[in-house]
Design a protein around this motif. Structure first.
Motif, PDB file in Angstrom:
ATOM      1  N   GLU A  64       4.158  -0.527  -7.179  1.00 19.40           N
ATOM      2  CA  GLU A  64       3.473   0.711  -6.801  1.00 19.40           C
ATOM      3  C   GLU A  64       4.201   1.463  -5.691  1.00 19.40           C
ATOM      4  OE1 GLU A  64      -0.658  -0.059  -5.927  1.00 19.40           O
ATOM      5  OE2 GLU A  64      -0.718  -1.685  -7.402  1.00 19.40           O
ATOM      6  N   VAL A  65       5.099   0.791  -5.005  1.00 17.92           N
ATOM      7  CA  VAL A  65       5.811   1.413  -3.883  1.00 17.92           C
ATOM      8  C   VAL A  65       6.879   2.356  -4.420  1.00 17.92           C
ATOM      9  CG1 VAL A  65       7.252   1.004  -1.857  1.00 17.92           C
ATOM     10  CG2 VAL A  65       5.374  -0.565  -2.394  1.00 17.92           C
ATOM     11  N   LYS A  66       6.751   3.645  -4.089  1.00 21.51           N
ATOM     12  CA  LYS A  66       7.689   4.652  -4.594  1.00 21.51           C
ATOM     13  C   LYS A  66       8.451   5.368  -3.482  1.00 21.51           C
ATOM     14  CE  LYS A  66       6.106   3.935  -8.778  1.00 21.51           C
ATOM     15  NZ  LYS A  66       6.903   3.156  -9.758  1.00 21.51           N
ATOM     16  N   ASP A  67       7.855   5.476  -2.297  1.00 20.66           N
ATOM     17  CA  ASP A  67       8.427   6.311  -1.240  1.00 20.66           C
ATOM     18  C   ASP A  67       8.891   5.509  -0.031  1.00 20.66           C
ATOM     19  OD1 ASP A  67       7.972   8.688  -2.675  1.00 20.66           O
ATOM     20  OD2 ASP A  67       5.866   8.641  -2.091  1.00 20.66           O
ATOM     21  N   ALA A  68       9.314   4.258  -0.254  1.00 18.30           N
ATOM     22  CA  ALA A  68       9.845   3.442   0.829  1.00 18.30           C
ATOM     23  C   ALA A  68      10.789   2.400   0.237  1.00 18.30           C
ATOM     24  CB  ALA A  68       8.717   2.749   1.600  1.00 18.30           C
ATOM     25  N   LEU A  69      11.672   1.889   1.074  1.00 16.98           N
ATOM     26  CA  LEU A  69      12.500   0.749   0.706  1.00 16.98           C
ATOM     27  C   LEU A  69      11.717  -0.515   1.029  1.00 16.98           C
ATOM     28  CD1 LEU A  69      15.856   1.923   2.322  1.00 16.98           C
ATOM     29  CD2 LEU A  69      15.388   1.793  -0.131  1.00 16.98           C
ATOM     30  N   VAL A  70      11.805  -1.512   0.188  1.00 17.67           N
ATOM     31  CA  VAL A  70      11.168  -2.795   0.468  1.00 17.67           C
ATOM     32  C   VAL A  70      12.249  -3.873   0.499  1.00 17.67           C
ATOM     33  CG1 VAL A  70       9.482  -4.504  -0.252  1.00 17.67           C
ATOM     34  CG2 VAL A  70       9.018  -2.077  -0.616  1.00 17.67           C
TER      35      VAL A  70
ATOM     36  N   ILE B 205      10.311  10.397  13.403  1.00 21.20           N
ATOM     37  CA  ILE B 205       9.623   9.108  13.457  1.00 21.20           C
ATOM     38  C   ILE B 205       8.232   9.204  12.842  1.00 21.20           C
ATOM     39  CG2 ILE B 205       8.606   7.399  15.021  1.00 21.20           C
ATOM     40  CD1 ILE B 205      11.573   7.026  14.798  1.00 21.20           C
ATOM     41  N   ALA B 206       7.510  10.265  13.134  1.00 21.51           N
ATOM     42  CA  ALA B 206       6.142  10.408  12.622  1.00 21.51           C
ATOM     43  C   ALA B 206       6.114  10.385  11.101  1.00 21.51           C
ATOM     44  CB  ALA B 206       5.513  11.697  13.158  1.00 21.51           C
ATOM     45  N   GLU B 207       7.023  11.113  10.475  1.00 20.76           N
ATOM     46  CA  GLU B 207       7.056  11.174   9.015  1.00 20.76           C
ATOM     47  C   GLU B 207       7.474   9.828   8.426  1.00 20.76           C
ATOM     48  OE1 GLU B 207       8.393  14.912   6.991  1.00 20.76           O
ATOM     49  OE2 GLU B 207       9.969  13.600   6.217  1.00 20.76           O
ATOM     50  N   ALA B 208       8.478   9.180   9.041  1.00 18.22           N
ATOM     51  CA  ALA B 208       8.941   7.878   8.550  1.00 18.22           C
ATOM     52  C   ALA B 208       7.860   6.818   8.723  1.00 18.22           C
ATOM     53  CB  ALA B 208      10.213   7.474   9.289  1.00 18.22           C
ATOM     54  N   ARG B 209       7.153   6.874   9.829  1.00 22.49           N
ATOM     55  CA  ARG B 209       6.093   5.908  10.120  1.00 22.49           C
ATOM     56  C   ARG B 209       4.945   6.046   9.115  1.00 22.49           C
ATOM     57  NH1 ARG B 209       1.474   5.398  13.520  1.00 22.49           N
ATOM     58  NH2 ARG B 209       1.401   3.353  14.567  1.00 22.49           N
ATOM     59  N   GLN B 210       4.578   7.280   8.831  1.00 21.85           N
ATOM     60  CA  GLN B 210       3.503   7.518   7.873  1.00 21.85           C
ATOM     61  C   GLN B 210       3.864   6.955   6.499  1.00 21.85           C
ATOM     62  OE1 GLN B 210       2.535  11.652   7.340  1.00 21.85           O
ATOM     63  NE2 GLN B 210       0.694  11.239   6.164  1.00 21.85           N
ATOM     64  N   ALA B 211       5.107   7.162   6.092  1.00 22.40           N
ATOM     65  CA  ALA B 211       5.562   6.652   4.795  1.00 22.40           C
ATOM     66  C   ALA B 211       5.556   5.132   4.772  1.00 22.40           C
ATOM     67  CB  ALA B 211       6.967   7.175   4.497  1.00 22.40           C
TER      68      ALA B 211
ATOM     69  N   ALA C 220       3.184   0.321   2.674  1.00 19.90           N
ATOM     70  CA  ALA C 220       2.855  -1.078   2.983  1.00 19.90           C
ATOM     71  C   ALA C 220       1.442  -1.425   2.536  1.00 19.90           C
ATOM     72  CB  ALA C 220       3.022  -1.334   4.480  1.00 19.90           C
ATOM     73  N   ASP C 221       0.545  -0.446   2.592  1.00 19.66           N
ATOM     74  CA  ASP C 221      -0.844  -0.671   2.187  1.00 19.66           C
ATOM     75  C   ASP C 221      -0.972  -1.003   0.698  1.00 19.66           C
ATOM     76  OD1 ASP C 221      -1.876  -0.346   4.698  1.00 19.66           O
ATOM     77  OD2 ASP C 221      -2.485   1.750   4.410  1.00 19.66           O
ATOM     78  N   LYS C 222       0.032  -0.627  -0.079  1.00 17.39           N
ATOM     79  CA  LYS C 222      -0.032  -0.870  -1.525  1.00 17.39           C
ATOM     80  C   LYS C 222       0.295  -2.321  -1.880  1.00 17.39           C
ATOM     81  CE  LYS C 222       1.423   3.889  -2.555  1.00 17.39           C
ATOM     82  NZ  LYS C 222       2.490   4.736  -3.152  1.00 17.39           N
ATOM     83  N   ILE C 223       0.895  -3.025  -0.942  1.00 16.23           N
ATOM     84  CA  ILE C 223       1.340  -4.401  -1.205  1.00 16.23           C
ATOM     85  C   ILE C 223       0.256  -5.371  -0.742  1.00 16.23           C
ATOM     86  CG2 ILE C 223       3.107  -6.126  -0.699  1.00 16.23           C
ATOM     87  CD1 ILE C 223       5.031  -3.753  -0.174  1.00 16.23           C
ATOM     88  N   ARG C 224      -0.017  -6.361  -1.580  1.00 14.61           N
ATOM     89  CA  ARG C 224      -1.117  -7.278  -1.272  1.00 14.61           C
ATOM     90  C   ARG C 224      -0.696  -8.736  -1.476  1.00 14.61           C
ATOM     91  NH1 ARG C 224      -2.592  -2.868  -3.916  1.00 14.61           N
ATOM     92  NH2 ARG C 224      -2.166  -3.819  -5.945  1.00 14.61           N
ATOM     93  N   PHE C 225      -1.088  -9.570  -0.527  1.00 14.07           N
ATOM     94  CA  PHE C 225      -1.063 -11.023  -0.709  1.00 14.07           C
ATOM     95  C   PHE C 225      -2.047 -11.623   0.291  1.00 14.07           C
ATOM     96  CE2 PHE C 225       2.547  -9.934   2.071  1.00 14.07           C
ATOM     97  CZ  PHE C 225       2.364 -10.746   3.173  1.00 14.07           C
ATOM     98  N   GLU C 226      -2.571 -12.762  -0.032  1.00 10.68           N
ATOM     99  CA  GLU C 226      -3.612 -13.388   0.786  1.00 10.68           C
ATOM    100  C   GLU C 226      -3.108 -13.641   2.208  1.00 10.68           C
ATOM    101  OE1 GLU C 226      -6.159 -17.566   0.906  1.00 10.68           O
ATOM    102  OE2 GLU C 226      -5.235 -16.913  -0.975  1.00 10.68           O
ATOM    103  N   GLY C 227      -3.894 -13.199   3.203  1.00 11.19           N
ATOM    104  CA  GLY C 227      -3.535 -13.428   4.607  1.00 11.19           C
ATOM    105  C   GLY C 227      -2.538 -12.438   5.169  1.00 11.19           C
ATOM    106  N   LYS C 228      -2.180 -11.405   4.426  1.00 10.03           N
ATOM    107  CA  LYS C 228      -1.180 -10.434   4.876  1.00 10.03           C
ATOM    108  C   LYS C 228      -1.505  -9.895   6.271  1.00 10.03           C
ATOM    109  CE  LYS C 228      -1.008  -5.964   3.754  1.00 10.03           C
ATOM    110  NZ  LYS C 228      -0.854  -4.714   2.965  1.00 10.03           N
ATOM    111  N   HIS C 229      -0.511  -9.934   7.140  1.00 13.55           N
ATOM    112  CA  HIS C 229      -0.699  -9.434   8.506  1.00 13.55           C
ATOM    113  C   HIS C 229       0.448  -8.518   8.882  1.00 13.55           C
ATOM    114  CE1 HIS C 229      -1.174  -9.162  12.819  1.00 13.55           C
ATOM    115  NE2 HIS C 229       0.027  -9.689  12.982  1.00 13.55           N
ATOM    116  N   CYS C 230       0.120  -7.395   9.518  1.00 12.35           N
ATOM    117  CA  CYS C 230       1.160  -6.537  10.076  1.00 12.35           C
ATOM    118  C   CYS C 230       0.626  -5.866  11.328  1.00 12.35           C
ATOM    119  CB  CYS C 230       1.645  -5.492   9.073  1.00 12.35           C
ATOM    120  SG  CYS C 230       0.434  -4.209   8.679  1.00 12.35           S
ATOM    121  N   ARG C 231       1.519  -5.517  12.221  1.00 11.88           N
ATOM    122  CA  ARG C 231       1.126  -4.730  13.381  1.00 11.88           C
ATOM    123  C   ARG C 231       0.849  -3.293  12.934  1.00 11.88           C
ATOM    124  NH1 ARG C 231       4.344  -6.068  18.941  1.00 11.88           N
ATOM    125  NH2 ARG C 231       3.518  -3.995  19.356  1.00 11.88           N
ATOM    126  N   THR C 232      -0.098  -2.652  13.599  1.00 12.95           N
ATOM    127  CA  THR C 232      -0.444  -1.279  13.234  1.00 12.95           C
ATOM    128  C   THR C 232       0.156  -0.258  14.186  1.00 12.95           C
ATOM    129  OG1 THR C 232      -2.501  -1.277  14.523  1.00 12.95           O
ATOM    130  CG2 THR C 232      -2.619  -2.097  12.260  1.00 12.95           C
TER     131      THR C 232
END
Length: 420
Positions: free
Chosen positions: A353-359, A388-394, A399-411
């Motif tokens: 589902e990730v289209k607008d970022a590198l993973v 930075i604002a535009e890159a951060r938003q992307a 990142a919100d599209k990716i899912r796995f149990e216990g996923k943690h990230c700083r906001t």
């Protein structure tokens, strides 16, 4: 050219991604790689510390260049080992990699050549170290001498934390032999900055600066990790300060290594604190940083392979190295429990589902036809934009599209740049 990258993390995925864009690449391998790297290169089931097997593979497959990603094999002398067998390798030799492999060595080097850093003392005796800690003002920083996967640093706010941390390193053996000696140094305050450079002896070609987020929780809280996110550029840090760091720290360090008979060739990473007295050195790494690489290489417009070859050919100083003006923000998606114990083998969904970022994959594997978690830091999601604002938003949106149990990230990755 036939190129082999050594490593399995997000840094190596970014390196493979950058090298794959070079028109000179004919065949790209990675040992051992991960599930994401396998989409760009042929992964080979050889571990980073299996020098004999790596050399045999390089000979058999007629590899033209080996690019060493991680710190451990560099400190153990993999470049020396490969070169002795007629295999071209990119990275510092063992005696130069000691600038990362031993904090005692690097601090002594800085002291000898009057390069700015925090005041410190080094100890191999626990009782002497304990007595010193008790005599110093707080907060205080305690570092295991050797490599510890980015986790061998304790910033103790209280005497109890300092004593517990010191005991864990020197008595309980939390980091094994890496903790047989410690560096205890003053706590520096200010903005942190990562400044990486392509280096060949006294030739220093700085990269664009970046800023890492080491602690696991928002607001720089919790234990240190290998890095929970990073961004570049650092618009709130003046160019004059970056230039001062290059002239007072990076270049003098490269020159000092030459004088010591340890010429550095490869990527020299300077972790800096921008204090009221000017930039000071926190640490050196002898390779690309992780996750700094994930925001630096997407901004690099010059062919990475050309930079590597120029370094090995002694023409690095003549090369025109160009960088994009765009911003990049990397958000690390980590396993629940990291940097302590965490589960593995959990299914990851949403990657398609990730289209607008590198993973960039950091700790993943393929199991029964699906991609699963296989490490503490699992993925690095890199957003790019005009600022930075535009890159951060992307980055966060994808990142919100990716899912796995216990996923943690700083906001709060890159929030410092927006608040300045």
């Amino acid at each position: 050219m036939r190129v082999l990258v050594i490593g399995r993390g997000g840094r190596e995925h970014a390196i493979v991604w950058a090298l794959s864009r070079s028109p000179r690449i004919g065949k790209l391998y990675c040992a051992p790689g991960n599930a994401g790297i396998a989409q760009l290169a042929e992964c080979v089931a050889i571990a980073e510390n299996q020098f004999e097997e790596l050399a045999a593979f390089a000979k058999r497959e007629e590899i033209d260049l080996v690019f060493v990603g991680p710190d451990d094999p560099l400190s153990e002398g993999i470049v020396d080992y490969l070169e002795e067998r007629g295999i071209r390798a990119y990275g510092p030799r063992r005696n130069a990699a000691e600038i990362e492999g031993s904090k005692v060595f690097s601090k002594q080097l800085l002291k000898t050549y009057n390069i700015p850093t925090a005041a410190y003392e080094a100890f191999d005796d626990y009782e002497q170290a304990l007595a010193y800690v008790r005599s110093q003002p707080l907060p205080i920083v305690i570092k295991a001498d050797g490599l510890a996967a980015g986790k061998g640093v304790i910033v103790a706010q209280t005497l109890e934390e300092a004593e517990e941390g010191l005991r864990g390193i020197m008595v309980d053996g939390r980091f094994g032999r890496s903790g047989s000696r410690v560096v205890i140094e003053e706590f520096l305050t200010g903005q942190e900055m990562s400044l990486l450079s392509f280096v060949d002896g006294t030739v220093v070609r700085p990269m664009v600066p970046s800023q890492d987020h080491k602690q696991v929780y928002d607001g720089d809280k919790g234990p240190n990790t290998g890095g929970m996110g990073t961004y570049s550029p650092v618009p709130h840090i003046p160019a004059s300060v970056v230039e001062e760091a290059i002239e007072t720290i990076v270049k003098p360090t490269a020159e000092a290594m030459v004088k010591e008979g340890r010429p550095f060739r490869g990527v020299l990473y300077a972790g800096l604190m921008l204090t009221e007295q000017g930039p000071k050195t926190i640490e050196f790494n002898a390779r690309f940083g992780d996750p700094e690489t994930q925001v630096l290489l997407p901004r690099l417009e010059t062919d990475l392979l050309e930079i590597v070859l120029a370094t090995l050919d002694g023409t690095l100083g003549d090369l025109d190295i160009r960088w994009s003006d765009e911003a990049a923000v990397c958000v690390i998606l980590a396993s629940g429990g990291y940097p302590e114990s965490y589960p593995k083998g959990l299914p990851i969904t949403g990657l398609a589902e990730v289209k607008d970022a590198l993973v960039f994959h950091a700790g993943t594997a393929r199991k029964d036809g699906e991609i699963v978690t296989d490490g503490g830091r699992v993925l690095g999601v890199v957003g790019r934009g005009r600022d930075i604002a535009e890159a951060r938003q992307a980055a966060y949106a994808e990142a919100d599209k990716i899912r796995f149990e216990g996923k943690h990230c700083r906001t709060d990755i890159a929030s410092k740049a927006l608040q300045a």
